[in-house]
Design a protein around this motif. Structure first.
Motif, PDB file in Angstrom:
ATOM      1  N   TYR A   2     -22.030 -19.576  -9.491  1.00  0.00           N
ATOM      2  CA  TYR A   2     -22.639 -18.811 -10.569  1.00  0.00           C
ATOM      3  C   TYR A   2     -21.622 -18.225 -11.537  1.00  0.00           C
ATOM      4  O   TYR A   2     -22.000 -17.643 -12.568  1.00  0.00           O
ATOM      5  N   ARG A  61     -19.118 -17.719 -14.456  1.00  0.00           N
ATOM      6  CA  ARG A  61     -19.015 -18.282 -15.798  1.00  0.00           C
ATOM      7  C   ARG A  61     -17.947 -17.551 -16.604  1.00  0.00           C
ATOM      8  O   ARG A  61     -17.762 -16.333 -16.452  1.00  0.00           O
ATOM      9  N   ASP A  65     -17.314 -17.060 -20.556  1.00  0.00           N
ATOM     10  CA  ASP A  65     -17.981 -17.262 -21.841  1.00  0.00           C
ATOM     11  C   ASP A  65     -19.161 -18.223 -21.711  1.00  0.00           C
ATOM     12  O   ASP A  65     -19.385 -19.092 -22.566  1.00  0.00           O
ATOM     13  N   GLY A  66     -19.895 -18.078 -20.618  1.00  0.00           N
ATOM     14  CA  GLY A  66     -21.086 -18.879 -20.396  1.00  0.00           C
ATOM     15  C   GLY A  66     -20.845 -20.266 -19.854  1.00  0.00           C
ATOM     16  O   GLY A  66     -21.814 -20.999 -19.569  1.00  0.00           O
ATOM     17  N   GLU A  67     -19.589 -20.653 -19.670  1.00  0.00           N
ATOM     18  CA  GLU A  67     -19.268 -22.000 -19.213  1.00  0.00           C
ATOM     19  C   GLU A  67     -18.820 -21.987 -17.747  1.00  0.00           C
ATOM     20  O   GLU A  67     -18.016 -21.148 -17.353  1.00  0.00           O
ATOM     21  N   ALA A  68     -19.349 -22.939 -16.972  1.00  0.00           N
ATOM     22  CA  ALA A  68     -18.931 -23.085 -15.575  1.00  0.00           C
ATOM     23  C   ALA A  68     -17.620 -23.854 -15.512  1.00  0.00           C
ATOM     24  O   ALA A  68     -17.398 -24.789 -16.291  1.00  0.00           O
ATOM     25  N   GLY A  98     -10.552 -22.239 -11.685  1.00  0.00           N
ATOM     26  CA  GLY A  98     -11.812 -21.505 -11.615  1.00  0.00           C
ATOM     27  C   GLY A  98     -11.918 -20.633 -10.381  1.00  0.00           C
ATOM     28  O   GLY A  98     -12.392 -19.485 -10.449  1.00  0.00           O
ATOM     29  N   SER A 147     -12.277 -16.475 -10.204  1.00  0.00           N
ATOM     30  CA  SER A 147     -13.493 -15.877  -9.640  1.00  0.00           C
ATOM     31  C   SER A 147     -13.231 -15.043  -8.408  1.00  0.00           C
ATOM     32  O   SER A 147     -14.038 -14.174  -8.062  1.00  0.00           O
ATOM     33  N   GLU A 206     -21.560  -8.632 -15.745  1.00  0.00           N
ATOM     34  CA  GLU A 206     -20.608  -9.175 -16.705  1.00  0.00           C
ATOM     35  C   GLU A 206     -19.447  -8.212 -16.892  1.00  0.00           C
ATOM     36  O   GLU A 206     -19.585  -6.999 -16.701  1.00  0.00           O
ATOM     37  N   THR A 211     -19.160 -13.753 -16.174  1.00  0.00           N
ATOM     38  CA  THR A 211     -20.406 -13.513 -15.453  1.00  0.00           C
ATOM     39  C   THR A 211     -20.134 -13.770 -13.983  1.00  0.00           C
ATOM     40  O   THR A 211     -19.608 -14.827 -13.618  1.00  0.00           O
ATOM     41  N   TYR A 212     -20.486 -12.823 -13.127  1.00  0.00           N
ATOM     42  CA  TYR A 212     -20.126 -12.927 -11.720  1.00  0.00           C
ATOM     43  C   TYR A 212     -21.187 -12.276 -10.844  1.00  0.00           C
ATOM     44  O   TYR A 212     -22.024 -11.497 -11.308  1.00  0.00           O
TER      45      TYR A 212
END
Length: 484
Positions: free
Chosen positions: A105, A107, A109-112, A275, A279, A445, A454-455
């Motif tokens: 989940y 992200r 800037d909205g990107e995975a 990534g 995270s 966020e 986003t986490y």
């Protein structure tokens, strides 16, 4: 079931944990394995252990008002001195299960971000399946050499090479070349393997005192006048994180969520999965040290001298060869809690073998059962990694609490393979057709150097006190190798 598991996990590490109030139940994620149960039990155990830290600090603060010495003067409080009632520890099964797949989940800037390299994956062989882990370039290159392929080979060429060979042949060739692979085994095949027997003989979370009984005194609290009663439960506890992939970073991130000062130690020459690094880095600082140099070894020794906890997931024996084995760490910093995480443990023919969650799932029968033996189907989360991470945090907390009560330095060990055995022992649930959960109510966020993040929020609660991170993930090597 979950409350009993929490109590058992506490007993495993020598803690009498307070009762945990559990909401929800399995199934939460699409799997026959009790993924939600494992998540809630490990999260609940850690949260309960933090509650013990909080209670201990408040008791000591109350006792210090009655005693001229108090805790900081070296005298433990009387058993009934100003004892503060415990606040209720709570954990929600759905919340914990979603936290176990937080990387899905996450992200920027909205990107995975990409979690798997192009060549990582399951490949059909002449007699079954094998999984190759190629997220690090040197592991990818080792796999290609073992398969007799050029370094620029693509996934189709790898699939063709695997299809001509037996699964165990690929596993052994890649492993001998320095890569990471695992053939898909059934549970019966794994049970017959000598490594399975070695794993079965080890505790889920092994914890031992490194110095003999009666040596030393309870280690001084590093916080001085700042206590959990006035701040966060682990405020001032210093944690060195020498790990890279999920389990170890989750452990230290969990401690950071409860207020610990976490310094992540990487190295410029070591590859990482970008990534995952971001995270799992909430609430931490980041530095780099090259342990191949004399200066790097000296820098790490200085950090160890000021640490309370060190978490590492190098292959067994690697840090010891550099002078940082458990006994060495205890000599550098009496009272330290060292936590070692491995793939297959430190005993048996696979002791020291490279491994990751997805490979252990293949080797020990989980992926085989998930696909009914026809094809590998993994768990709906990196459950072995996340469980191991939370259990490592539990071991660290147990070491800190027992250090306070008994003195001494403490060594904690756990492996993904032993966690897999524990998960298997939890039984099954009719969850194969469960719908994917909506995590939106558990997301938050934060602005970071990398962008808008986003986490998934940290799970668990002690009364109204919830874990949280005070800072975003840092840039790689943003900070000096020093405590603050």
């Amino acid at each position: 079931m979950i409350t009993d598991l929490v109590r058992e996990l506490g007993a495993e590490v020598g803690l009498d944990l307070p009762a945990v109030h559990v909401t929800g139940d399995d199934p939460v994620l699409p799997s026959a394995f009790r993924v939600g149960t494992a998540a809630a039990a490990t999260v609940g155990a850690v949260t309960a252990a933090v509650a013990l830290v909080l209670r201990s600090e408040r008791d000591r603060l109350a006792a210090s008002k009655r005693s001229p010495d108090g805790f900081l003067g070296g005298g433990p409080p009387a058993p009934d001195a100003g004892r503060v009632p415990a606040e209720r520890v709570t954990v929600d099964v759905r919340e914990a299960a979603i936290a176990f797949r937080d990387e899905r989940y996450f992200r920027i800037d909205g990107e995975a971000g990409g979690l798997w390299a192009p060549l990582s994956g399951d490949y059909r062989t002449a007699d079954g399946w094998v999984r190759l882990h190629c997220n690090f370039d040197h592991h990818r290159d080792a796999a290609l050499r073992a398969l007799g392929l050029p370094l620029e080979a693509d996934k189709e060429q790898v699939a063709e090479a695997c299809a001509r060979r037996m699964a165990l042949s690929v596993e052994e060739a890649v492993t001998e070349a320095g890569g990471c692979a695992a053939a898909m085994r059934s549970r019966a095949e794994w049970d017959a393997h000598p490594q399975s027997a070695a794993v079965a003989e080890t505790p889920l979370v092994a914890i031992r005192r490194l110095d003999h009984e009666g040596s030393g005194v309870p280690a001084p609290d590093p916080r001085g006048g700042a206590t959990a009663a006035a701040g966060r439960p682990l405020e001032g506890i210093r944690v060195l994180d020498l790990t890279r992939v999920i389990a170890g970073p989750v452990a230290s991130r969990t401690l950071a969520a409860h207020g610990a000062d976490v310094l992540r130690v990487g190295a410029a020459h070591l590859p990482e999965v970008p990534g995952l690094v971001v995270s799992t880095a909430f609430g931490k600082r980041s530095c780099e040290i090259d342990l191949r140099t004399r200066e790097g070894v000296a820098a790490l020794r200085e950090l160890v001298a000021g640490a309370d906890v060190l978490i590492q997931a190098y292959r067994p024996g690697a840090l010891a060869a550099l002078g940082f084995g458990p006994e060495d760490l205890a000599a550098i910093r009496p009272g330290i809690v060292s936590v070692d995480i491995s793939a297959y443990g430190t005993r048996g023919p696979w002791a020291g073998r490279r491994g990751f969650d997805s490979l252990v799932q293949m080797a020990c029968g989980i992926a085989h059962e998930g696909g009914d033996g026809d094809r590998p189907v993994p768990l709906p989360a990196q459950v072995l990694d996340h469980s191991a991470g939370w259990l490592a945090a539990l071991g660290a907390l147990a070491g800190l609490l027992r250090r306070r009560a008994e003195g001494g330095s403490w060594h904690v060990e756990l492996s993904l393979a032993r966690v897999a055995r524990w998960l298997d022992g939890l039984g099954r649930v009719d969850g194969g057709q469960v719908a994917e959960p909506d995590p939106s109510d558990l997301l938050d966020e934060m602005d970071a150097p990398q962008g808008r993040l986003t986490y998934v929020r940290a799970p668990g609660a002690i009364g109204d006190l919830r874990p949280y991170w005070t800072s975003p993930p840092p840039r790689r090597a943003e900070h000096p190798p020093a405590w603050w």
